[in-house]
Design a protein around this motif. Sequence first.
Motif, short mmCIF file in Angstrom:
data_model
loop_
_atom_site.label_atom_id
_atom_site.label_comp_id
_atom_site.label_asym_id
_atom_site.label_seq_id
_atom_site.Cartn_x
_atom_site.Cartn_y
_atom_site.Cartn_z
N GLU A 121 0.83 -1.21 0.00
CA GLU A 121 0.00 0.00 0.00
C GLU A 121 0.87 1.26 0.00
O GLU A 121 0.49 2.28 -0.58
N ARG A 147 1.99 1.63 -3.76
CA ARG A 147 0.97 1.41 -4.79
C ARG A 147 0.68 2.67 -5.60
O ARG A 147 0.71 2.64 -6.83
N GLU A 148 0.41 3.77 -4.94
CA GLU A 148 0.03 5.00 -5.66
C GLU A 148 1.16 5.51 -6.55
O GLU A 148 0.91 5.99 -7.66
N GLU A 168 1.22 3.34 -9.62
CA GLU A 168 0.07 3.67 -10.48
C GLU A 168 0.30 4.98 -11.23
O GLU A 168 0.03 5.06 -12.43
N ALA A 175 -8.95 4.15 -15.22
CA ALA A 175 -8.89 3.61 -13.86
C ALA A 175 -7.71 2.65 -13.79
O ALA A 175 -7.41 1.95 -14.75
N TYR A 213 -5.60 0.07 -10.71
CA TYR A 213 -5.44 -0.38 -9.33
C TYR A 213 -4.39 -1.48 -9.30
O TYR A 213 -4.53 -2.52 -9.95
N ASN A 255 -2.97 -4.22 -7.25
CA ASN A 255 -3.10 -5.13 -6.11
C ASN A 255 -1.70 -5.59 -5.72
O ASN A 255 -0.75 -5.39 -6.48
N LEU A 303 -11.53 0.26 -9.57
CA LEU A 303 -11.23 1.04 -8.36
C LEU A 303 -11.66 0.32 -7.09
O LEU A 303 -11.21 0.68 -5.99
N ASN A 304 -12.49 -0.70 -7.21
CA ASN A 304 -13.00 -1.45 -6.05
C ASN A 304 -12.24 -2.77 -5.86
O ASN A 304 -12.72 -3.68 -5.21
N GLN A 305 -11.05 -2.88 -6.41
CA GLN A 305 -10.29 -4.12 -6.36
C GLN A 305 -9.99 -4.61 -4.94
O GLN A 305 -10.07 -5.80 -4.66
N LYS A 306 -9.66 -3.70 -4.07
CA LYS A 306 -9.30 -4.11 -2.70
C LYS A 306 -10.44 -4.88 -2.05
O LYS A 306 -10.24 -5.96 -1.48
#
Length: 154
Positions: free
Chosen positions: A25, A28-29, A32, A48, A50, A52, A118-121
């Motif tokens: 985490e 990650r950003e 990306e 979008a 993401y 993981n 965007l809802n991968q987590k």
Amino acid sequence: MANTYTQIYIQLIFAVKFRESKISEEIREEIEKYICGIFSHKKQSVLAIYANPDHIHIFFCYRNIQISIADLVKVVKVESTNFINEKKYLESHFSWQEGYGAFSYSKSQKENVIKYVLNQKEHHQKQSFKNEYIDFLKKFEIEFKNEYLFEFFE
């Protein structure tokens, strides 16, 4: 003089080598953002993204068809691997696994795919990457052999 116009929505999925959970985490950003910069430089528009811990989803509008999807993925993998290793984000060497999935969508599906990526987590708290990827292949009616899929380590 006539011009070429396209509107093609693609979701890319590819995995970290050996499916190791290397993208924390904390980094990650940055990864990306860097990957979005690669797409932008290649005149593509990321809608979008993401990352993981062990794989990545990138949903983009494929506009500049002067670069093939295969060449685009190669550039993204090589340049992002070099970025991660040069920044020394990890104690060990980072690399992406061979292969990728590229799935096309219509404009009417755009918002749903953005939400999905965007809802991968939350999504992966309910479904494994292996099941997710096989579901994509089946949904898009892509013939596959298990021995040619990503290496899945459960």
